[in-house]
Design an enzyme around this catalytic site. Structure first.
Site, PDB file in Angstrom:
ATOM      1  N   ARG A  22      -4.228 -79.296 -38.762  1.00  0.00           N
ATOM      2  CA  ARG A  22      -5.367 -78.815 -38.121  1.00  0.00           C
ATOM      3  C   ARG A  22      -5.008 -77.761 -37.075  1.00  0.00           C
ATOM      4  O   ARG A  22      -5.624 -76.756 -36.482  1.00  0.00           O
ATOM      5  CB  ARG A  22      -6.386 -79.715 -37.341  1.00  0.00           C
ATOM      6  CG  ARG A  22      -7.314 -80.365 -38.557  1.00  0.00           C
ATOM      7  CD  ARG A  22      -7.871 -81.295 -37.986  1.00  0.00           C
ATOM      8  NE  ARG A  22      -8.206 -82.453 -39.099  1.00  0.00           N
ATOM      9  CZ  ARG A  22      -8.207 -83.572 -38.804  1.00  0.00           C
ATOM     10  NH1 ARG A  22      -8.047 -84.064 -37.778  1.00  0.00           N
ATOM     11  NH2 ARG A  22      -8.405 -84.526 -39.985  1.00  0.00           N
ATOM     12  N   VAL A  23      -3.504 -77.736 -36.742  1.00  0.00           N
ATOM     13  CA  VAL A  23      -3.222 -76.814 -35.766  1.00  0.00           C
ATOM     14  C   VAL A  23      -2.499 -75.649 -36.587  1.00  0.00           C
ATOM     15  O   VAL A  23      -2.659 -74.402 -36.144  1.00  0.00           O
ATOM     16  CB  VAL A  23      -1.852 -77.522 -34.958  1.00  0.00           C
ATOM     17  CG1 VAL A  23      -1.214 -76.259 -34.167  1.00  0.00           C
ATOM     18  CG2 VAL A  23      -2.210 -78.404 -34.099  1.00  0.00           C
TER      19      VAL A  23
END
Ligand SMILES: Nc1ncnc2c1ncn2[C@@H]1O[C@H](COP(=O)(O)OP(=O)(O)OP(=O)(O)O)[C@@H](O)[C@H]1O
Length: 506
Positions: free
Chosen positions: A365-366
């Site tokens: 998700r980064v």
């Protein structure tokens, strides 16, 4: 040297003040029950949750349950020497472990005691095992890449410093190997690594330490090990111990990579001790606070703000699934706490695609924030290409006549899968990965036979280092793809001279 009278008197006053404090907390109770790593004691009226207690024989315990008449204690050591009727003393402290540089290169138990036979650890610094995670204002968003050296991860599920990325999969699908390779790749990357082995066979831990040592990775690594024969409380506390050791470096502005191998076993140990403590069982008999157990641990991984020194702690927790079922209780909990997952598929593993990372279900998700620009560019469409290849491949099994565009997609897909394969303990630098993925994206690998791809890759990189080091240097210094045609032409030149390139792809 003259000694001032005020200094002496202030020192004496300080000592006296501490002395009184110690007296005020000392309080003893009587053990009423002992068994399976748990004890109960009566008479410790003022004990606090999480407080460290000391039994007659020097073994320590930690207060877990505060009840109306007695306290439930987890015994942090051998409980067989404790008898009913023994006294147990409050210490007024919460549990702490030794921390600092002296631990680097060492193998310790969850109480921070050395178990590698290399003598005592000389440090006087300690940190509490349980500590509140850094808050919102103390953090900064994750932006620096943590290179694992594994192509498929760095390209498809990039990890940033301060991120929490779960490694999840069935047994024997290469979970530990990914974590080990990530540690090995941190050499000269200004990173401290901590490997927490929970419930793993002593022989396995031993061979992992040997591997780390062989690759020179023990110099910057601490191994915390709680073996399967250790009492459940030690298995439960081990990841917190690792986190405390990591925080010492993080709060000093350094970067830390911590691996929890694995949290499934830690959850089982916590379930065991909670059931013996007679806490009400919840779903799958885990206690009600099992989510909190993992969330407070993983929240401690962070990228700190500049005011706090900008240090970071990246966590790679590992979870084992049964028959690929990620919807079981513990896997879903940890998936929801972390910032992405690397999902390992046993079918891929047995089919020889190793690392067996399922590109469809693995996410970070980064993401792109944690990639250098050059990598972002060359890996841009990789995920889509792979997904459409998997779909087409299953569809193509049924038809024999394929149009040229489908054929070329299948061709590229098969080569992409091959390019992303990587052997054990063979980390690649980011420049090397960029070169390979650039060649793949520009279609140079389409004409290479599948079995020649590994050779093509390594020969291409030695060609680049031998003849075009300036291009690699440019990628390193600017983090961008070199401008102009130089890079393209260099790869073209090599590809034309590569033996086997003339053969038409099948
Ligand atoms: N990239 C790879 N290339 C070749 N072999 C690999 C690769 N990754 C893992 N293996 C092999 O697969 C086996 C299982 O790997 P590993 O122990 O890392 O799996 P695991 O999922 O952590 O297992 P466990 O269930 O015991 O925790 C090991 O023998 C390892 O050598």
């Amino acid at each position: 040297m003259s000694i001032k009278a005020e200094e002496i008197s202030s020192l004496i006053k300080q000592q006296l003040a501490n002395y009184q404090e110690q007296l005020s907390v000392e309080e003893t109770g009587t053990v009423t029950y002992v068994g399976d790593g748990i004890a109960r004691a009566h008479g410790l009226d003022n004990a606090m949750a999480g407080e460290l207690l000391e039994f007659d024989n020097g073994v320590f315990g930690m207060v877990q349950n505060l009840e109306s008449n007695d306290v439930g204690i987890v015994v942090l050591g051998d409980f067989t020497g404790i008898r009913e009727g023994n006294s147990v003393k409050r210490t007024g402290r919460i549990m702490e472990v030794p921390v600092g540089d002296a631990l680097l290169g060492r193998v310790v138990d969850p109480l921070g005691r050395p178990i590698d036979g290399n003598g005592e650890i000389k440090t006087d610094k300690t940190r509490p095992v349980e500590r509140k995670a850094p808050g919102v204002m103390q953090r900064k968003s994750v932006f620096e890449p943590l290179q694992t050296g594994i192509k498929v991860i760095d390209a498809l599920v990039p990890i940033g410093r301060g991120q929490r990325e779960l490694i999840i999969g069935d047994r024997k699908t290469g979970k530990t190997s990914i974590a080990m390779d990530a540690i090995i790749n941190q050499k000269d990357q200004d990173m401290i690594c901590i490997y927490v082995a929970i419930g793993q066979k002593e022989s396995t831990v031993r061979s992992q330490v040997e591997t780390l040592r062989r690759y020179g990775a023990m110099d910057y690594t601490i191994v915390v090990s709680a073996g399967p024969s250790d009492p459940a409380p030690l298995l439960y506390i081990a990841p917190y111990t690792g986190a405390a050791m990591g925080e010492e470096f993080m709060f000093n502005g350094k970067h830390v990579l911590i691996v929890y191998d694995d949290l499934t076993k830690q959850a089982d140990a916590y379930r065991e001790l909670s059931l013996i403590l007679r806490r009400p069982p919840g779903r799958e008999a885990y206690p009600g606070d099992i989510f909190y157990t993992h969330s407070r641990l993983l929240e401690r991984a962070a990228k700190l703000s500049d005011e706090l020194g900008g240090g970071s702690m990246t966590a790679l927790p590992i979870i084992q699934t049964q028959a690929g079922d990620v919807s079981a209780y513990i896997p879903t909990n940890v998936i929801s706490i972390t910032d992405g997952q690397i999902f390992l598929d046993s079918d891929l593993f047995y089919a020889g695609t190793r690392p067996a990372i399922d590109a469809g279900t693995s996410v970070s998700r980064v993401g792109g924030d944690a990639q250098i620009k050059a990598m972002k560019k060359v890996s841009g469409t990789l995920r889509l290409d792979l997904a459409s290849y998997t779909e087409l491949a299953s569809f193509a099994q049924f038809g024999s006549d394929l149009d040229t565009s489908t054929q070329s997609k299948l061709n590229r897909g098969a080569r992409t899968v091959e390019v992303l394969k990587q052997g054990l303990h063979q980390p690649e630098t980011v420049e090397q990965q960029v070169v390979t993925l650039f060649a793949l994206g520009k279609g140079f690998i389409d004409a290479i036979k599948i079995e020649d791809i590994q050779r093509y890759e390594s020969e291409l990189f030695s060609y680049m280092t031998g003849n075009h080091q300036e291009i690699l240097d440019e990628i390193t210094s600017t983090s961008k793809l070199p401008e102009g045609d130089g890079f393209y032409n260099a790869i073209k030149e090599f590809s034309e001279s590569f033996q086997g390139s003339k053969e038409a792809a099948k």
